[in-house]
Design an enzyme around this catalytic site. Structure first.
Site, PDB file in Angstrom:
ATOM      1  N   ILE A   1      -9.920  19.674 -41.537  1.00  0.00           N
ATOM      2  CA  ILE A   1     -11.199  18.951 -41.545  1.00  0.00           C
ATOM      3  C   ILE A   1     -12.382  19.896 -41.366  1.00  0.00           C
ATOM      4  CG2 ILE A   1     -12.535  17.088 -40.435  1.00  0.00           C
ATOM      5  CD1 ILE A   1     -10.002  16.038 -41.727  1.00  0.00           C
TER       6      ILE A   1
ATOM      7  N   LYS B   1     -16.863   7.953 -26.946  1.00  0.00           N
ATOM      8  CA  LYS B   1     -18.129   8.650 -27.251  1.00  0.00           C
ATOM      9  C   LYS B   1     -18.492   8.437 -28.716  1.00  0.00           C
ATOM     10  CE  LYS B   1     -18.018  13.222 -28.260  1.00  0.00           C
ATOM     11  NZ  LYS B   1     -18.624  13.580 -29.558  1.00  0.00           N
ATOM     12  N   ASN B   2     -17.523   8.647 -29.614  1.00  0.00           N
ATOM     13  CA  ASN B   2     -17.837   8.618 -31.039  1.00  0.00           C
ATOM     14  C   ASN B   2     -18.040   7.216 -31.586  1.00  0.00           C
ATOM     15  OD1 ASN B   2     -17.838  11.332 -30.941  1.00  0.00           O
ATOM     16  ND2 ASN B   2     -15.861  11.609 -31.940  1.00  0.00           N
TER      17      ASN B   2
ATOM     18  N   ASP C   1     -24.959  16.283 -46.697  1.00  0.00           N
ATOM     19  CA  ASP C   1     -25.233  15.896 -48.090  1.00  0.00           C
ATOM     20  C   ASP C   1     -24.639  14.538 -48.446  1.00  0.00           C
ATOM     21  OD1 ASP C   1     -22.825  17.376 -47.624  1.00  0.00           O
ATOM     22  OD2 ASP C   1     -22.497  17.492 -49.768  1.00  0.00           O
ATOM     23  N   LEU C   2     -23.478  14.221 -47.884  1.00  0.00           N
ATOM     24  CA  LEU C   2     -22.845  12.932 -48.234  1.00  0.00           C
ATOM     25  C   LEU C   2     -23.654  11.762 -47.651  1.00  0.00           C
ATOM     26  CD1 LEU C   2     -19.039  13.701 -47.806  1.00  0.00           C
ATOM     27  CD2 LEU C   2     -20.497  14.001 -49.799  1.00  0.00           C
TER      28      LEU C   2
ATOM     29  N   ARG D   1     -20.277  16.789 -22.463  1.00  0.00           N
ATOM     30  CA  ARG D   1     -20.697  16.017 -23.639  1.00  0.00           C
ATOM     31  C   ARG D   1     -19.713  14.896 -23.939  1.00  0.00           C
ATOM     32  NH1 ARG D   1     -22.683  19.306 -28.737  1.00  0.00           N
ATOM     33  NH2 ARG D   1     -22.934  17.124 -29.273  1.00  0.00           N
TER      34      ARG D   1
ATOM     35  N   ASP E   1      -9.838  16.069 -33.628  1.00  0.00           N
ATOM     36  CA  ASP E   1     -10.397  16.196 -32.273  1.00  0.00           C
ATOM     37  C   ASP E   1      -9.317  16.376 -31.215  1.00  0.00           C
ATOM     38  OD1 ASP E   1     -13.151  13.865 -32.780  1.00  0.00           O
ATOM     39  OD2 ASP E   1     -12.797  15.918 -33.440  1.00  0.00           O
TER      40      ASP E   1
ATOM     41  N   CYS F   1     -22.930  23.786 -36.256  1.00  0.00           N
ATOM     42  CA  CYS F   1     -22.522  23.858 -34.854  1.00  0.00           C
ATOM     43  C   CYS F   1     -21.332  24.819 -34.810  1.00  0.00           C
ATOM     44  CB  CYS F   1     -22.151  22.480 -34.324  1.00  0.00           C
ATOM     45  SG  CYS F   1     -20.571  21.930 -34.897  1.00  0.00           S
TER      46      CYS F   1
ATOM     47  N   ARG G   1     -21.187  21.894 -41.281  1.00  0.00           N
ATOM     48  CA  ARG G   1     -21.345  20.438 -41.108  1.00  0.00           C
ATOM     49  C   ARG G   1     -22.604  19.918 -41.801  1.00  0.00           C
ATOM     50  NH1 ARG G   1     -19.718  18.760 -35.215  1.00  0.00           N
ATOM     51  NH2 ARG G   1     -19.385  16.764 -36.217  1.00  0.00           N
ATOM     52  N   PRO G   2     -22.655  20.065 -43.129  1.00  0.00           N
ATOM     53  CA  PRO G   2     -23.802  19.547 -43.880  1.00  0.00           C
ATOM     54  C   PRO G   2     -23.878  18.020 -43.808  1.00  0.00           C
ATOM     55  CG  PRO G   2     -22.070  20.272 -45.364  1.00  0.00           C
ATOM     56  CD  PRO G   2     -21.628  20.641 -43.990  1.00  0.00           C
TER      57      PRO G   2
ATOM     58  N   ARG H   1     -25.504  16.482 -33.339  1.00  0.00           N
ATOM     59  CA  ARG H   1     -25.449  16.173 -34.770  1.00  0.00           C
ATOM     60  C   ARG H   1     -25.426  14.678 -35.046  1.00  0.00           C
ATOM     61  NH1 ARG H   1     -24.248  18.696 -38.281  1.00  0.00           N
ATOM     62  NH2 ARG H   1     -23.012  17.049 -39.214  1.00  0.00           N
TER      63      ARG H   1
HETATM   64  C1  EPZ Z   1     -17.207  12.768 -36.588  1.00  0.00           C
HETATM   65  O1  EPZ Z   1     -18.018  13.849 -37.003  1.00  0.00           O
HETATM   66  C2  EPZ Z   1     -16.974  12.980 -35.103  1.00  0.00           C
HETATM   67  N1  EPZ Z   1     -18.261  12.949 -34.399  1.00  0.00           N
HETATM   68  C3  EPZ Z   1     -16.284  14.324 -34.881  1.00  0.00           C
HETATM   69  O2  EPZ Z   1     -16.018  14.446 -33.483  1.00  0.00           O
HETATM   70  C4  EPZ Z   1     -14.953  14.323 -35.640  1.00  0.00           C
HETATM   71  O3  EPZ Z   1     -14.337  15.572 -35.484  1.00  0.00           O
HETATM   72  C5  EPZ Z   1     -15.210  14.043 -37.124  1.00  0.00           C
HETATM   73  O4  EPZ Z   1     -15.931  12.800 -37.279  1.00  0.00           O
HETATM   74  C6  EPZ Z   1     -13.928  13.955 -37.935  1.00  0.00           C
HETATM   75  O5  EPZ Z   1     -13.120  12.931 -37.408  1.00  0.00           O
HETATM   76  C7  EPZ Z   1     -18.827  11.762 -34.127  1.00  0.00           C
HETATM   77  O6  EPZ Z   1     -18.319  10.715 -34.482  1.00  0.00           O
HETATM   78  C8  EPZ Z   1     -20.137  11.799 -33.378  1.00  0.00           C
HETATM   79  P1  EPZ Z   1     -17.170  14.046 -40.904  1.00  0.00           P
HETATM   80  P2  EPZ Z   1     -18.685  13.826 -38.489  1.00  0.00           P
HETATM   81  O7  EPZ Z   1     -18.435  13.668 -41.585  1.00  0.00           O
HETATM   82  O8  EPZ Z   1     -19.014  12.443 -38.879  1.00  0.00           O
HETATM   83  C9  EPZ Z   1     -17.807  17.567 -44.029  1.00  0.00           C
HETATM   84  C10 EPZ Z   1     -16.005  15.470 -31.367  1.00  0.00           C
HETATM   85  O9  EPZ Z   1     -15.405  16.458 -30.921  1.00  0.00           O
HETATM   86  N2  EPZ Z   1     -19.051  16.872 -44.402  1.00  0.00           N
HETATM   87  O10 EPZ Z   1     -16.008  13.124 -40.985  1.00  0.00           O
HETATM   88  O11 EPZ Z   1     -19.757  14.844 -38.512  1.00  0.00           O
HETATM   89  C11 EPZ Z   1     -17.845  18.101 -42.610  1.00  0.00           C
HETATM   90  O12 EPZ Z   1     -18.464  19.364 -42.577  1.00  0.00           O
HETATM   91  C12 EPZ Z   1     -16.631  15.515 -32.749  1.00  0.00           C
HETATM   92  O13 EPZ Z   1     -16.140  14.381 -30.749  1.00  0.00           O
HETATM   93  C13 EPZ Z   1     -19.775  17.317 -45.504  1.00  0.00           C
HETATM   94  O14 EPZ Z   1     -19.387  18.294 -46.159  1.00  0.00           O
HETATM   95  O15 EPZ Z   1     -17.463  14.347 -39.363  1.00  0.00           O
HETATM   96  C14 EPZ Z   1     -16.383  18.168 -42.250  1.00  0.00           C
HETATM   97  O16 EPZ Z   1     -15.838  19.368 -42.774  1.00  0.00           O
HETATM   98  C15 EPZ Z   1     -16.468  16.881 -33.399  1.00  0.00           C
HETATM   99  N3  EPZ Z   1     -20.916  16.671 -45.841  1.00  0.00           N
HETATM  100  C16 EPZ Z   1     -15.783  16.962 -42.988  1.00  0.00           C
HETATM  101  O17 EPZ Z   1     -16.735  16.615 -43.990  1.00  0.00           O
HETATM  102  C17 EPZ Z   1     -21.362  15.573 -45.147  1.00  0.00           C
HETATM  103  O18 EPZ Z   1     -22.403  15.006 -45.520  1.00  0.00           O
HETATM  104  C18 EPZ Z   1     -15.561  15.747 -42.105  1.00  0.00           C
HETATM  105  O19 EPZ Z   1     -16.762  15.511 -41.398  1.00  0.00           O
HETATM  106  C19 EPZ Z   1     -20.614  15.135 -44.028  1.00  0.00           C
HETATM  107  C20 EPZ Z   1     -19.462  15.792 -43.674  1.00  0.00           C
END
Ligand code: EPZ
Length: 422
Positions: free
Chosen positions: A330, A22-23, A126-127, A400, A308, A118, A123-124, A94
């Site tokens: 995370i 999925k991801n 900003d990055l 999902r 996950d 969510c 889950r901002p 998202r």
């Molecule tokens: C991806 O989410 C996956 N989703 C998530 O899977 C997975 O848990 C996550 O990566 C971590 O491996 C998809 O690929 C569609 P991150 P993502 O950006 O990209 C913070 C599932 O169950 N952050 O690596 O959103 C964030 O809040 C889902 O399949 C910021 O602060 O995750 C988190 O605490 C759930 N600012 C951390 O970083 C930003 O701009 C890691 O998030 C982006 C993220």
């Protein structure tokens, strides 16, 4: 809303086919926006999130044809006629934010609704925005939308993430392929889904080096052409089903399973007394003996233990001998499965990002509620090992990320049924 009823029924035996990730699919699909030539994905999973991404791409003017019962996605974004990703679609998923980088790179403009939080955290994004600004984009946040512009096109630059973000790395990587000049992404995510995306982009003509490491270098090109690419195996679905024979005994072969996708998870299973062996069709899993040992788990970016799989591992630890400590590093709120597992007799103490689990000899079936995708499947796993019947409600969360979960588990002897509309 449908429910799933699962009744503890002892050891499992047989094979479970693992679908495409999925991801990976959710970042490969927006990549079609980078080219006006067709991009075809094979081994695509049949999931509601994929249908949501299909609807989003369609709303932008891309065409997505779902062929072979959804396993093939033939996409073309020859005529983009809309650069706005609406809130009503984005709020459902998202990953919609992943159209921002490609749209900006292709047409120099994009308006994308902020996804909002969510269940598992704020889950901002900003990055994502900082990374695209480093490539010369102008970002304005207005009325809950990101208004992004890059009038003269994106320019290569240095992107240094303060911490690992999978999605931000994906947005940056896709955008950089069409930026003028060289882009270096530092502290890049190393997940297999990033590697899969880079391999697909390279097939489309992108010049990328270093995917899978924490530094990715991209030489921008003028245009990308079409390609056909198989979606990588879903390591989270794989890990989830590996826990089924671990929690209730028996032996199950996961077809298409690859140990390299979840090595840290396999090491933890080994420590807990679960044997994972490679077969010519994938991975075979069984308990070494009747006991599961409590082990400690800390979630980390790849190649560490995947967040996950934390909820699913907690279900196993609820039935282990001893006390295990699970640290969720995370996301800020990813223990919502704990109170539901406690309704089944689990002993769990949650303090902030740490959960202390004291194993019990037997869980008891009970009515429980799914709260998010991975939490819902951890309740199914617990129900496989529990005495009596467990009814999991709000299983739309499951749809999902898991295709045919009832069929796949029934196929290895689980007593499990889906009840419509309860
Ligand atoms: C991806 O989410 C996956 N989703 C998530 O899977 C997975 O848990 C996550 O990566 C971590 O491996 C998809 O690929 C569609 P991150 P993502 O950006 O990209 C913070 C599932 O169950 N952050 O690596 O959103 C964030 O809040 C889902 O399949 C910021 O602060 O995750 C988190 O605490 C759930 N600012 C951390 O970083 C930003 O701009 C890691 O998030 C982006 C993220």
């Amino acid at each position: 809303m449908d429910s799933i009823i699962v009744t503890g029924n002892g050891p499992l035996k047989g094979q479970i086919p693992i679908a495409g990730a999925k991801n990976a699919c959710l970042t490969l699909m927006p990549a079609t926006l980078l080219s006006d030539e067709p991009l075809t994905l094979t081994n695509a999973p049949r999931l509601s999130d994929i249908r949501t991404m299909t609807a989003l791409l369609g709303s932008l003017g891309a065409e997505v044809s779902s062929l072979q019962d959804g396993k093939v996605l033939a996409m073309s974004s020859h005529d983009l006629n809309n650069h706005t990703a609406d809130y009503d679609i984005v709020r459902k998923m998202r990953a919609s934010i992943l159209v921002l980088g490609p749209m900006l790179a292709r047409d120099g403009q994009a308006i994308v609704s902020l996804p909002g939080g969510c269940a598992i955290g704020a889950r901002p994004v900003d990055l994502h925005l900082r990374a695209l600004e480093a490539l010369g984009a102008q970002m304005d946040l207005r009325d809950g939308y990101v208004h992004a512009k890059a009038p003269g096109g994106l320019k290569g630059g240095i992107i240094e993430f303060p911490f690992v973000s999978v999605g931000a790395t994906e947005n940056a990587l896709m955008a950089a392929t069409l930026a003028k000049g060289t882009t270096v992404i530092k502290r890049a995510a190393r997940e297999p889904e990033i590697v899969d995306l880079a391999q697909c982009l390279r097939k489309m003509g992108a010049q990328i080096e270093g995917e899978g490491t924490d530094t990715i270098t991209i030489q921008g090109v003028d245009r990308l052409h079409g390609a056909t690419h198989p979606v990588v195996t879903d390591r989270i679905e794989l890990g989830t089903y590996m826990l089924a024979p671990a929690i209730c005994g028996g032996e199950v072969e996961l077809l298409g399973g690859r140990r390299d996708l979840i090595a840290a998870f396999c090491d933890k299973l080994d420590e807990a007394g679960v044997e994972v062996s490679e077969t010519e069709n994938g991975l075979s899993v069984r308990r070494r003996d009747d006991h599961i040992k409590a082990v400690d788990v800390t979630t980390e970016p790849f190649p560490g233990f995947p967040t996950d799989l934390q909820a699913q591992m907690m279900a196993l630890m609820c039935t282990a001998d001893g006390v295990s400590v699970l640290e969720e590093k995370i996301f800020e709120n990813r223990f919502m499965h704990a109170p539901e597992l406690m309704r089944m007799g689990a002993q769990i103490d949650v303090h902030g990002g740490t959960a202390k689990v004291t194993g019990v000899s037997k869980l008891k079936g009970a009515p429980v509620m799914a709260t998010d995708l991975r939490a819902s499947v951890s309740l199914i796993l617990a129900g496989l090992a529990a005495e009596g019947e467990t009814k999991v409600s709000r299983v739309y969360h499951l749809d999902r990320g898991y295709e045919h979960v009832v069929g796949k588990l029934k196929g290895v002897g689980a007593l499990i049924e889906r009840i419509p509309g309860q």
